[in-house]
Every structure is written in C-alpha cells, then in structure tokens.
Design a protein around this motif. Structure first.
Motif, PDB file in Angstrom:
ATOM      1  N   SER A 173      -8.895  12.056   0.229  1.00 11.45           N
ATOM      2  CA  SER A 173      -8.471  10.755  -0.263  1.00 11.45           C
ATOM      3  C   SER A 173      -8.325   9.760   0.878  1.00 11.45           C
ATOM      4  O   SER A 173      -7.703  10.053   1.910  1.00 11.45           O
ATOM      5  N   PHE A 174      -8.914   8.572   0.708  1.00 11.48           N
ATOM      6  CA  PHE A 174      -8.819   7.526   1.722  1.00 11.48           C
ATOM      7  C   PHE A 174      -7.357   7.138   1.936  1.00 11.48           C
ATOM      8  O   PHE A 174      -6.926   6.885   3.065  1.00 11.48           O
ATOM      9  N   SER A 175      -6.593   7.099   0.854  1.00 13.33           N
ATOM     10  CA  SER A 175      -5.166   6.756   0.961  1.00 13.33           C
ATOM     11  C   SER A 175      -4.430   7.770   1.818  1.00 13.33           C
ATOM     12  O   SER A 175      -3.579   7.401   2.646  1.00 13.33           O
ATOM     13  N   ASP A 176      -4.762   9.053   1.655  1.00  9.10           N
ATOM     14  CA  ASP A 176      -4.121  10.095   2.466  1.00  9.10           C
ATOM     15  C   ASP A 176      -4.504   9.955   3.934  1.00  9.10           C
ATOM     16  O   ASP A 176      -3.673  10.161   4.837  1.00  9.10           O
ATOM     17  N   LEU A 177      -5.771   9.614   4.187  1.00 10.32           N
ATOM     18  CA  LEU A 177      -6.218   9.430   5.567  1.00 10.32           C
ATOM     19  C   LEU A 177      -5.518   8.237   6.212  1.00 10.32           C
ATOM     20  O   LEU A 177      -5.130   8.283   7.389  1.00 10.32           O
ATOM     21  N   GLU A 178      -5.368   7.158   5.433  1.00  7.90           N
ATOM     22  CA  GLU A 178      -4.656   5.977   5.942  1.00  7.90           C
ATOM     23  C   GLU A 178      -3.217   6.320   6.277  1.00  7.90           C
ATOM     24  O   GLU A 178      -2.684   5.922   7.329  1.00  7.90           O
ATOM     25  N   LEU A 179      -2.567   7.036   5.387  1.00  6.13           N
ATOM     26  CA  LEU A 179      -1.173   7.415   5.590  1.00  6.13           C
ATOM     27  C   LEU A 179      -1.029   8.295   6.823  1.00  6.13           C
ATOM     28  O   LEU A 179      -0.122   8.105   7.642  1.00  6.13           O
ATOM     29  N   LEU A 197     -11.930   4.606  -3.367  1.00  7.18           N
ATOM     30  CA  LEU A 197     -11.446   3.301  -3.804  1.00  7.18           C
ATOM     31  C   LEU A 197     -10.061   3.361  -4.420  1.00  7.18           C
ATOM     32  O   LEU A 197      -9.505   2.340  -4.813  1.00  7.18           O
ATOM     33  N   SER A 198      -9.501   4.560  -4.506  1.00  5.48           N
ATOM     34  CA  SER A 198      -8.176   4.766  -5.112  1.00  5.48           C
ATOM     35  C   SER A 198      -8.143   4.253  -6.547  1.00  5.48           C
ATOM     36  O   SER A 198      -7.174   3.616  -6.962  1.00  5.48           O
ATOM     37  N   ILE A 199      -9.213   4.526  -7.288  1.00  3.00           N
ATOM     38  CA  ILE A 199      -9.260   4.184  -8.714  1.00  3.00           C
ATOM     39  C   ILE A 199      -9.535   5.473  -9.476  1.00  3.00           C
ATOM     40  O   ILE A 199     -10.679   5.878  -9.652  1.00  3.00           O
ATOM     41  N   SER A 200      -8.478   6.130  -9.888  1.00  2.99           N
ATOM     42  CA  SER A 200      -8.646   7.363 -10.639  1.00  2.99           C
ATOM     43  C   SER A 200      -8.221   7.200 -12.079  1.00  2.99           C
ATOM     44  O   SER A 200      -8.269   8.138 -12.861  1.00  2.99           O
ATOM     45  N   GLY A 201      -7.839   5.977 -12.445  1.00  2.00           N
ATOM     46  CA  GLY A 201      -7.379   5.738 -13.809  1.00  2.00           C
ATOM     47  C   GLY A 201      -5.869   5.735 -13.875  1.00  2.00           C
ATOM     48  O   GLY A 201      -5.180   6.280 -13.008  1.00  2.00           O
ATOM     49  N   GLY A 202      -5.345   5.079 -14.893  1.00  2.00           N
ATOM     50  CA  GLY A 202      -3.897   4.992 -15.042  1.00  2.00           C
ATOM     51  C   GLY A 202      -3.350   3.774 -14.328  1.00  2.00           C
ATOM     52  O   GLY A 202      -3.866   3.335 -13.299  1.00  2.00           O
TER      53      GLY A 202
END
Length: 575
Positions: A325-331, A417-422
C-alpha cells in the motif's frame, strides 16, 4: 469423467463440438466454410528487443472456437502436470494459466549465479507444423486421440502449416508439445548440476560451479573466444524437433550484467537501468507536455504503450512480494530512520492519476464499490430516455460509446491510489485530489470526476473534507445535490427519500429488496459472503439486478441520475 478422459473418448466432429459446448454447425462452418483468405488477418507489432513480429489474428468465427478449445486443453494440461507447491521450481514459465508463473518467476531461478547461459529456439511457432501437431495428439501417451479428432484439432489450430502467433490455441498447443523438450533438458541440467528454465522459445541454464559443463555450453577459442551450445544440448534439442538459433546464444558471467528473458538477475530480479530511465523520461514528458515519445524512434507513443511499460517496471520491481500500500509506504517513510517511498511507486501512481483524473476522455464515476457500479449502469440503461446526457452515442462505424465511464475497483488501484471503496477511503482520496494532479500540463481536466457516496453517518468525514477543500462557510452535510470540490472533482450524495440517511440500496423498491435467491434473503450489510439464510451485495448485484435488469423498477434512481446530469452541465475551465 476427467476432461482428458472425455477428450480421449471423442470419435466424431459433432462429439468434439458437444464436448467444447460449441454449436456443431458453428464448428463445421469455422473449420470448413470460412474462405482461406478470411480466416486470419495479418499485421505487425514492434518487438521490445527491436524488429517486428508478424501476428495472425483469427476471424471471429474461428477465434471463438479456438478459445473454447484452448480453455479445454489448459484443463487437460493441469491434469497431466498439476501445479507445483512451489511454482518457481517449474521448468516452463511461459504460456501458463493460474500457476503463479511468469517472466519474473523464470528470471528468479537464475539470480546470483556465476554463469548464466541463454539459447533461443529458432522459428519457434513455425516449427509446429500440421503433421507435428496432429502426430502429437494422436501418439502422445497423455492424449492418444482418435486420428480423426487429432486431425480436426490440427485443422483448428494451424494456419499455413504452422501455429499462428495471435491464435488463442497456439500458446497451449506449443506448451504441450515443448514439454517433451523440458523433461529432457531438465534431466540434462540435473545431471550437470545446473538450473534450467524455459519461457516460450527462450532457454536458460545457470550454475555456481567453478566451470560451466561442456555438454551444455562449450567455449570455442577457434571462434574468437565465443561460447556455443554443447553437443549434448544440441542433440536433445534436435531430437525434440527444434533448432538452436546460434545468433542468440550467449554466456554471461557474474562480472558482467546477467539477464534472463530481458530481466537483470545478477543479485535480484530487476529491469535494465536504461529501460527504467527511458520510461521515466517518457512519463515526465507526458506529465509536462501531454505527449511522450518512443525513446528509440522518437515517434509519439500512446498512453497504452507507456502504461504497459510502467506496469512491467512495477511488476519487476515488486516481484515476488507484490504491491504494498502506498499509504503504508508513506507512513513508514515518515518514521524515524524510514526510507523514502520507492520512485517506481511514485511514478506509476502519478501516471494513474494522470490517466484516470487529468486526461479522462469521458466523465468518470467513482462509487464506493463495484456493486454500486452495476446498480447505476443498469439504472441508466433502463432510464436513459429520461436523461439525454446519460444516453450512449454511436459513431460512424457503429461503435456504441457510453456517456459515463466507471472506476474499476482493483487491488492495484486500492494500493496505489488508496481507493478501495467505502466512505472511509474516498474521503481521503478527495482530500488528496489536488496533490495527485499537481504539476500536470495545462489542457487537462476537461471532464468531471464524480464521487458518489452513501448519505449516512459514515459520510461525516467526507462532509468535513469537502467543507475544508471548498473553503465553504455554508454547512456541508450531504443535503446538496452535488458539491463541486475543486478542479474537476465533484461529490454526489445519495438522495434521501425518507428519514435521515440513505444508502444506494435504498433507491430500490421494497419488492426488489425482498427478492429471495436460492432460499435466502438479501442483507445489504453483507458484502461478498453469505450466511445460511442471507446473501450479500455481490450476489444481489449480479444475480438479482444485472440478471433481471429488464424487470427491475429503477424509478428510485431518477433523483440520482438527475444529479449526475446536473454535474455534466457544469462548464469546466480545465487546468
């Protein structure tokens, strides 16, 4: 009865058609009635290594039959050679289905070796002539088909006395026949303590021994110090019905760059630095000017070409662990001592943002999940006479073009893109939208990107983000028909019919929501799974809505479709 046993029992053309679940008359027409000059269409495509490859694409009648036969032969292939527990131990890595094998698994076997020896099979597909294909299916111990059926299969899969590149059947037929060579070369490699693999016509041997075995590769001082295929290797290849291409025979030592099927294997599987530099230059040109060019010919390259190159880079650099996940890499990068997000992640993420949101040719709808996409597509098809801006158009060639495109929820899009729905993910996407599109060339963002969200408690973070990004002093609570957040980004809340909240399923009438499927009732809080007496959204979308769309009452969707039309009427200034 197994698939293979069923095929062995076939005696007539009609029985083969029945086995493939294909019309008997359609099979006869495709094989015997289609004129020779209309059976295949020839065109050329550029090879990644240079030059051109001739492709023969079958006509629709023949292609449909070949697809059925190809799928059936793949099932037989799995019976003969069941998937290994450790896929990378396989000899063959090309033309495989659902085995975890690829160009990357092929290269992985040869990483960090002292010697890497490559040979190429000459004229690979043309070497499988009609008689060879027929003979294999008739005489091979795994098949031993009736001679009429072996002949018929050869008629279906061959063209101009060879397997045509472009036919759905050519990969699996070539794979079945070449497996004989794999067994022989596999035994040869074990005998001489080497590692062997094959990807289509590309063969690789590698070893960490002090010297390379002469029966496989021979160093020839008489030929300017060149390496050539050893006598035992040549003999086995020729006995198996192939010929080695001497112009593509090479030995690679650990002191130089080693590669297998185009991938660097010195320490880990990777792509050549020049390839990545070229892809990065093409991408940067696209982002700044809207145009990119092939690095070798300098001709303009399409988005599809660049996307293919970027996907190849990403797949190579993330094998075998897969995407993170890009978000995890950023964090992780922001933590003390953290490493920066890898450049290949950033590059592909930027390309996706450019392709999906900046240069989208049609309005793009992003829903909370793929089931929502199904609902809205079916509603538009049912009600489009009332909504002219949502009606599909037909071009001069008769091709139908839908007014809207829908974002496809996938693992890759979710992680990059951090778009998994919800609503939980979508409000973050809306918050970062501006940063995703920054620094792209002017002239884009002519078409809207429309996020559709449920109007419930889970949407509260979305309303907060919208208020912040719009800099609005007015209350943002989902009561507006839509919100023009910024640039070409819009958020459309699900209209509330009664009460305080609404989800997209609330737009269906009570009769539809009460539909019983296989004795089970619909529970909109279940996504993909089902219980002993309830089923979830995925079954509801596919087997209740999509399967019976002509009989569903979609009138409850009219307010939502009206909001979509309102968005389409907004004039965008572009970037």
């Amino acid at each position: 009865m197994s698939k293979l046993a069923s095929l062995k029992s076939v005696r007539t053309r009609g029985e083969l058609a029945d086995l493939l679940n294909y019309s008997r008359s359609a099979l006869a027409y495709a094989v015997y009635k289609v004129p020779e000059e209309q059976r295949y269409k020839e065109f050329k495509v550029a090879k990644r290594s240079g030059g051109e490859r001739i492709i023969h694409a079958p006509c629709p009648e023949l292609k449909g039959l070949q697809k059925r036969l190809s799928n059936y032969l793949y099932d037989c292939h799995r019976e003969i050679w069941p998937p290994l527990e450790f896929p990378r131990h396989s000899y063959s890595h090309g033309f495989q289905k659902n085995r975890g094998l690829s160009i990357f698994s092929n290269a992985w076997k040869h990483r960090n070796k002292r010697f890497v020896f490559n040979v190429d099979l000459k004229d690979y597909f043309p070497s499988f002539n009609f008689g060879r294909v027929r003979g294999y299916f008739q005489k091979n111990r795994s098949f031993e088909l009736h001679q009429d059926i072996a002949t018929l299969i050869a008629q279906i899969v061959c063209y101009d006395n060879s397997l045509p590149q472009g036919a759905p059947t050519s990969p699996i037929v070539s794979e079945l026949i070449t497996s004989i060579l794999d067994q022989r070369l596999g035994r040869l490699s074990k005998k001489h303590h080497c590692t062997y693999s094959r990807y289509a016509d590309d063969i690789t041997f590698s070893t960490n021994q002090a010297g390379f075995p002469e029966p496989i590769a021979d160093f020839s001082p008489q030929a300017d110090g060149a390496w050539k295929a050893g006598s035992e290797l040549v003999g086995l290849v020729e006995r198996s019905g192939f010929e080695i291409n001497p112009n593509k025979t090479r030995m690679q030592l650990a002191t130089s760059r080693q590669s297998a099927t185009g991938l660097v294997v010195n320490r880990k599987v990777n792509i050549p630095k020049q390839y990545y530099d070229d892809v990065r230059a093409m991408s940067n040109s696209l982002f700044k000017t809207g145009v990119c060019h092939h690095p070798d010919t300098k001709e303009a390259a399409s988005l599809a070409v660049l996307k293919g190159k970027l996907e190849f880079v990403l797949a190579a650099k993330t094998y075998p662990k897969g995407l993170v996940s890009f978000s995890d890499l950023e964090l992780a990068s922001k933590a003390p001592g953290g490493t920066p997000v890898p450049s290949h992640y950033k590059l592909y993420r930027r390309f996706l943002a450019y392709e999906k949101f900046h240069a989208n040719a049609r309005p793009l709808v992003i829903c909370e999940g793929k089931t929502d996409n199904t609902y809205i597509r079916c509603a538009i098809a049912s009600l489009n006479s009332k909504f002219p801006l949502l009606q599909p158009t037909t071009d001069a060639e008769g091709s139908v073009r839908q007014a809207l495109s829908f974002f496809k929820h996938s693992d890759k899009h979710a992680k990059l893109l951090s778009i998994s729905g919800g609503a939980g993910e979508l409000h973050k996407f809306v918050g970062k939208y501006g940063s995703l599109l920054k620094d792209f060339h002017s002239g884009g963002e002519q078409q809207p990107v429309i996020v559709i969200v449920d109007n419930d408690n889970a949407a509260k973070p979305m309303w907060s983000v919208i208020k912040e990004k719009m800099g609005s002093e007015d209350k943002v609570d989902g009561s507006a028909n839509f919100y023009h957040v910024k640039r070409n980004l819009f958020v459309v809340p699900i209209p509330i019919k009664s009460g305080k909240f609404a989800s997209i399923e609330d737009l269906f009438d009570k009769k539809t929501l009460a539909t019983v499927n296989k004795g089970k009732k619909f529970n909109p809080h279940l996504k993909s799974h089902q219980t002993t007496n309830q089923y979830g959204k995925e079954i509801f979308a596919k087997w209740v809505i999509e399967a019976n769309a002509e009989n569903i009452d979609f009138s409850g969707f009219e307010p939502l479709l009206g909001r979509l039309e309102e968005v389409l009427k907004v004039e965008l200034q572009g970037s």
